[in-house]
Design a protein around this motif. Structure first.
Motif, PDB file in Angstrom:
ATOM      1  N   VAL A 116       0.835  -1.210   0.000  1.00 17.14           N
ATOM      2  CA  VAL A 116       0.000   0.000   0.000  1.00 17.14           C
ATOM      3  C   VAL A 116       0.865   1.253   0.000  1.00 17.14           C
ATOM      4  O   VAL A 116       0.620   2.199  -0.766  1.00 17.14           O
ATOM      5  CB  VAL A 116      -0.954   0.006   1.219  1.00 17.14           C
ATOM      6  N   ALA A 117       1.897   1.285   0.843  1.00 19.32           N
ATOM      7  CA  ALA A 117       2.741   2.470   0.957  1.00 19.32           C
ATOM      8  C   ALA A 117       3.437   2.787  -0.362  1.00 19.32           C
ATOM      9  O   ALA A 117       3.461   3.951  -0.811  1.00 19.32           O
ATOM     10  CB  ALA A 117       3.774   2.274   2.063  1.00 19.32           C
ATOM     11  N   ILE A 118       3.990   1.774  -0.995  1.00 20.59           N
ATOM     12  CA  ILE A 118       4.701   1.999  -2.250  1.00 20.59           C
ATOM     13  C   ILE A 118       3.741   2.438  -3.350  1.00 20.59           C
ATOM     14  O   ILE A 118       4.060   3.315  -4.163  1.00 20.59           O
ATOM     15  CB  ILE A 118       5.482   0.733  -2.653  1.00 20.59           C
ATOM     16  N   THR A 119       2.555   1.861  -3.379  1.00 15.49           N
ATOM     17  CA  THR A 119       1.567   2.267  -4.387  1.00 15.49           C
ATOM     18  C   THR A 119       1.198   3.735  -4.229  1.00 15.49           C
ATOM     19  O   THR A 119       1.143   4.488  -5.210  1.00 15.49           O
ATOM     20  CB  THR A 119       0.302   1.395  -4.281  1.00 15.49           C
ATOM     21  N   VAL A 120       0.942   4.149  -2.987  1.00 19.94           N
ATOM     22  CA  VAL A 120       0.578   5.553  -2.726  1.00 19.94           C
ATOM     23  C   VAL A 120       1.722   6.490  -3.118  1.00 19.94           C
ATOM     24  O   VAL A 120       1.503   7.519  -3.771  1.00 19.94           O
ATOM     25  CB  VAL A 120       0.214   5.744  -1.240  1.00 19.94           C
ATOM     26  N   VAL A 121       2.956   6.128  -2.742  1.00 13.45           N
ATOM     27  CA  VAL A 121       4.108   6.984  -3.042  1.00 13.45           C
ATOM     28  C   VAL A 121       4.329   7.084  -4.550  1.00 13.45           C
ATOM     29  O   VAL A 121       4.485   8.186  -5.106  1.00 13.45           O
ATOM     30  CB  VAL A 121       5.378   6.447  -2.351  1.00 13.45           C
ATOM     31  N   VAL A 122       4.332   5.936  -5.232  1.00 13.55           N
ATOM     32  CA  VAL A 122       4.634   5.925  -6.665  1.00 13.55           C
ATOM     33  C   VAL A 122       3.583   6.694  -7.458  1.00 13.55           C
ATOM     34  O   VAL A 122       3.902   7.614  -8.223  1.00 13.55           O
ATOM     35  CB  VAL A 122       4.744   4.475  -7.184  1.00 13.55           C
ATOM     36  N   TYR A 123       2.319   6.343  -7.278  1.00 17.85           N
ATOM     37  CA  TYR A 123       1.298   6.952  -8.126  1.00 17.85           C
ATOM     38  C   TYR A 123       0.913   8.352  -7.662  1.00 17.85           C
ATOM     39  O   TYR A 123       0.434   9.161  -8.470  1.00 17.85           O
ATOM     40  CB  TYR A 123       0.095   6.016  -8.248  1.00 17.85           C
TER      41      TYR A 123
END
Length: 318
Positions: free
Chosen positions: A180-187
């Motif tokens: 979840v954290a990486i998805t939020v940061v990337v997009y």
């Protein structure tokens, strides 16, 4: 009765402390795993803007949101349970799945380069007249989610490797937090990047100071070039991530030669470069991984499009 209540409260207290410890373990492990996956996160962020480059600006955020939802589905509903099951019952299969993903990324990157160099195109591109924007957008989102699945699989595999010794609950929690954290940061970063031209336009028209208006005009002029650059970086990222996955995978199954050769050159460059050795060594490894990915991807492109003639029908229809 009071004694039973006290015992119950004591049990609840024990459970609460255990849960708190598990949450703390998850947080610490997620932080370590996220750091190890940072390289793939950068690749993911570089690849993603290419899927909205050149499209109608009003569709940029809706497309990114669709890709974000697809990415969360990839990580939480497909990869997380799959990773846990494989780690429990068939851990040796993970490397082969990752290598297949690396081959797919290498193929996509090589195909883009072949097309840019004047090779035969397969399907619609932004250079063609788009007769059905809705279908074209669906294709873009679908391609982005497929690519995200491969990059997310690498992120989840790195994460899983970092917490392999933990119990099932902690492993599941770490995978979910990192996903979840990486998805939020990337997009979130991608959304900011692709809308910076709108910010620049607003500053150019509504800026309070002349410096602010000048900066806004600079943003408007710079963003198209930045998006093109990110598109190029995204293609290269597909190749270096794909090539790197295959190199690591080959070493994991006992074919050490290719990765040892690349690592040997990286070490030599690092030793010669002195203070800049870390950066130049990493660039050397990334560059050689990209060349390896390009070689593998080019073979796949040739086999699929020249031997099996896949993609010709789609191009002819368009």
């Amino acid at each position: 009765m009071p004694g039973g209540l006290v015992a119950l409260l004591d049990d609840i207290s024990i459970i609460a402390r255990t849960a708190a410890a598990s949450v703390d373990d998850i947080g610490v492990a997620a932080g370590k795993a996220g750091t190890k996956a940072a390289g793939v996160v950068i690749d993911d962020a570089a690849v993603s803007p290419s899927y909205v480059t050149g499209l109608d600006p009003s569709r940029e955020l809706p497309i990114i949101w669709k890709i974000t939802k697809g990415s969360l589905i990839n990580k939480l509903l497909i990869l997380l349970p799959g990773a846990l099951l494989l780690s429990e019952f068939l851990p040796q299969a993970i490397v082969w799945i990752l290598m297949a993903g690396g081959a797919y990324l290498s193929y996509e990157g090589a195909e883009k380069i072949v097309e840019k160099l004047g090779g035969e195109k397969h399907g619609k591109t932004l250079e063609d007249e788009i007769e059905d924007p809705v279908e074209f957008e669906k294709g873009r989102v679908s391609g982005a989610v497929r690519t995200d699945l491969i990059l997310s699989a690498e992120i989840m595999a790195i994460t899983l490797n970092e917490v392999a010794a933990e119990d099932l609950l902690v492993r599941a929690g770490v995978l979910a937090v990192v996903g979840v954290a990486i998805t939020v940061v990337v997009y979130g970063a991608v959304a900011l990047i692709v809308k910076m031209d709108d910010v620049g336009l607003h500053l150019a028209k509504e800026g309070v100071t002349s410096a602010g208006r000048k900066f806004g005009r600079w943003l408007v002029q710079a963003m198209p070039k930045l998006l093109v650059l990110l598109s190029v970086v995204g293609t290269v990222a597909m190749l270096w991530v794909g090539g790197g996955i295959i190199l690591h995978g080959l070493a994991a199954i006992g074919v050490h030669g290719p990765e040892y050769w690349v690592l040997g050159i990286e070490d030599s460059v690092s030793a010669i470069a002195g203070a800049a050795g870390g950066l130049l060594g990493w660039l050397t490894f990334a560059g050689l991984s990209a060349l390896f990915g390009l070689a593998v991807g080019s073979v796949i492109v040739f086999v699929l499009h020249k031997v099996f003639k896949l993609g010709h029908e789609t191009a002819a229809e368009h």
